[in-house]
Design an enzyme around this catalytic site. Structure first.
Site, mmCIF file in Angstrom:
data_model
loop_
_atom_site.group_PDB
_atom_site.id
_atom_site.type_symbol
_atom_site.label_atom_id
_atom_site.label_comp_id
_atom_site.label_asym_id
_atom_site.label_seq_id
_atom_site.Cartn_x
_atom_site.Cartn_y
_atom_site.Cartn_z
ATOM 1 N N ASP A 137 43.687 40.722 47.363
ATOM 2 C CA ASP A 137 42.513 40.511 46.522
ATOM 3 C C ASP A 137 42.383 39.033 46.177
ATOM 4 O O ASP A 137 43.205 38.477 45.459
ATOM 5 C CB ASP A 137 42.663 41.328 45.226
ATOM 6 C CG ASP A 137 41.443 41.160 44.343
ATOM 7 O OD1 ASP A 137 40.384 41.699 44.716
ATOM 8 O OD2 ASP A 137 41.528 40.474 43.302
ATOM 9 N N TYR B 2 39.584 31.728 42.521
ATOM 10 C CA TYR B 2 41.052 31.631 42.435
ATOM 11 C C TYR B 2 41.677 30.488 43.257
ATOM 12 O O TYR B 2 42.876 30.240 43.122
ATOM 13 C CB TYR B 2 41.714 32.940 42.925
ATOM 14 C CG TYR B 2 41.310 34.207 42.237
ATOM 15 C CD1 TYR B 2 40.680 34.210 41.000
ATOM 16 C CD2 TYR B 2 41.575 35.443 42.838
ATOM 17 C CE1 TYR B 2 40.309 35.406 40.387
ATOM 18 C CE2 TYR B 2 41.221 36.632 42.222
ATOM 19 C CZ TYR B 2 40.578 36.604 41.003
ATOM 20 O OH TYR B 2 40.223 37.782 40.410
ATOM 21 N N LYS C 65 35.477 37.411 46.367
ATOM 22 C CA LYS C 65 34.426 37.640 45.345
ATOM 23 C C LYS C 65 33.494 36.447 45.187
ATOM 24 O O LYS C 65 33.926 35.291 45.344
ATOM 25 C CB LYS C 65 35.078 37.937 43.982
ATOM 26 C CG LYS C 65 36.138 39.006 44.020
ATOM 27 C CD LYS C 65 36.626 39.410 42.638
ATOM 28 C CE LYS C 65 37.915 40.180 42.737
ATOM 29 N NZ LYS C 65 39.108 39.333 42.795
ATOM 30 N N HIS D 165 31.700 39.049 41.338
ATOM 31 C CA HIS D 165 32.863 38.940 40.451
ATOM 32 C C HIS D 165 32.554 39.390 39.016
ATOM 33 O O HIS D 165 33.359 40.083 38.393
ATOM 34 C CB HIS D 165 33.368 37.492 40.467
ATOM 35 C CG HIS D 165 34.801 37.334 40.113
ATOM 36 N ND1 HIS D 165 35.607 36.362 40.640
ATOM 37 C CD2 HIS D 165 35.604 38.019 39.252
ATOM 38 C CE1 HIS D 165 36.831 36.462 40.146
ATOM 39 N NE2 HIS D 165 36.847 37.462 39.293
#
Ligand SMILES: NC(=O)c1ccc[n+]([C@@H]2O[C@H](COP(=O)([O-])OP(=O)(O)OC[C@H]3O[C@@H](n4cnc5c(N)ncnc54)[C@H](OP(=O)(O)O)[C@@H]3O)[C@@H](O)[C@H]2O)c1
Length: 263
Positions: free
Chosen positions: A64, A69, A99, A132
């Site tokens: 994921d 990130y 995302k 997201h």
């Protein structure tokens, strides 16, 4: 994780099969145990690629990620290396999620944002592309928390139409959302041609989301649980799960760690 430890665990996991389930798109099944790639602060470690490669060695196949990130590039590198080393036989064996960040939640930015993510990942498609948050901020910012003065109305129709285009173009095998309430999902379902396959939300023993889980179950939307340990040590989490006395008692009674109970 040290590679010696990884090898030991890998041997003990050799016969473990992670269960999976089909999404409503009926594309590749999603493994029910996934490996999260959000560290806080984002992008603060320089050994992410090695950790992810160890995770593949250990048997993880579902990863994921997110544009926010800063983990797409190391994840892509780990996937390429795993293929080169023969840890996996083909890309098809992996389930990769990423995302769309809030600053790209503008109808005309969605497809280009996924194309950038795919470039970072070095992949031709993701298995799952998620919105997201049901939040839009002005273009260009990739930070959490978002600034209040940057907030804009969320364009459900424009964003979801572009998400549908991502699936139609084959850039994402399935599309979905994250952090959507029942009310927001109702709204999305009323305007969608392709319903969301997944809603990724926080679920842990102290935040069980029963109403949302029942709603998603009825609508055929798979729930992915994030922060199963309560995300201790992050901006968004707390120690409450990992320090819960009740969970400690349960873990002791069944001979598991508290983290295993949480998951
Ligand atoms: N869609 C979203 O908005 C969203 C939001 C949050 C997370 N996520 C996804 O969900 C994934 C997991 O969630 P999360 O990282 O927020 O929270 P989490 O998995 O609940 O907690 C992670 C923290 O738990 C601790 N931990 C991990 N394994 C442990 C173990 N075996 N024993 C004891 N402590 C352990 C670590 O803390 P220490 O490092 O302090 O030991 C780690 O930082 C993320 O990586 C991300 O992919 C998605």
């Amino acid at each position: 994780m040290r590679s010696g430890l990884a090898e030991t665990i890998q041997r003990s996991m050799a016969n473990i099969t992670v269960p999976n389930t089909r999404l409503n798109t009926n594309s590749k099944a999603i493994p029910l145990l996934g490996f999260g790639t959000a560290e806080y602060p984002f992008g603060s470690s320089d050994n992410v690629r090695e950790c992810l490669l160890d995770a593949i060695r250990l048997g993880y196949r579902h990863f994921d990620s997110a544009a926010l990130y800063q983990s797409e590039q190391p994840l892509g590198e780990a996937v390429a290396e795993a293929l080169e080393l023969g840890l996996v036989n083909s890309r098809e064996e992996l389930f990769i999620t990423t995302k769309l960040w809030c600053s790209d939640a503008h109808g005309d930015r969605v497809v280009p944002a996924l194309q950038t993510s795919l470039k970072n990942l070095g992949l031709e498609y993701v298995d799952l592309y998620l919105v997201h948050w049901p939040v839009c901020v002005k273009a260009g910012e990739y930070e959490l928390p978002v600034k209040k003065e940057d907030l804009l109305p969320f364009d459900y129709e424009g964003v979801w139409k572009a998400m549908e285009e991502c699936q139609q173009l084959g850039l994402a095998k399935s599309i979905g959302v994250s952090n959507f309430s029942c009310k927001k999902l109702e709204k999305l379902l009323s305007i969608s041609e392709i319903p969301p396959a997944v809603n990724q939300v926080e679920v842990n023993p102290l935040w069980q989301q029963q109403k949302l889980r029942q709603f998603c179950n009825e609508k055929g939307i798979h729930i992915t649980a994030y922060s199963p340990l309560g995300a201790k040590g992050t901006l968004w989490g707390s120690d409450r799960v990992m320090e819960s006395e009740v969970l400690q008692e349960i873990a002791k009674a069944i001979g598991k760690t508290l983290a295993q109970v949480g998951i």
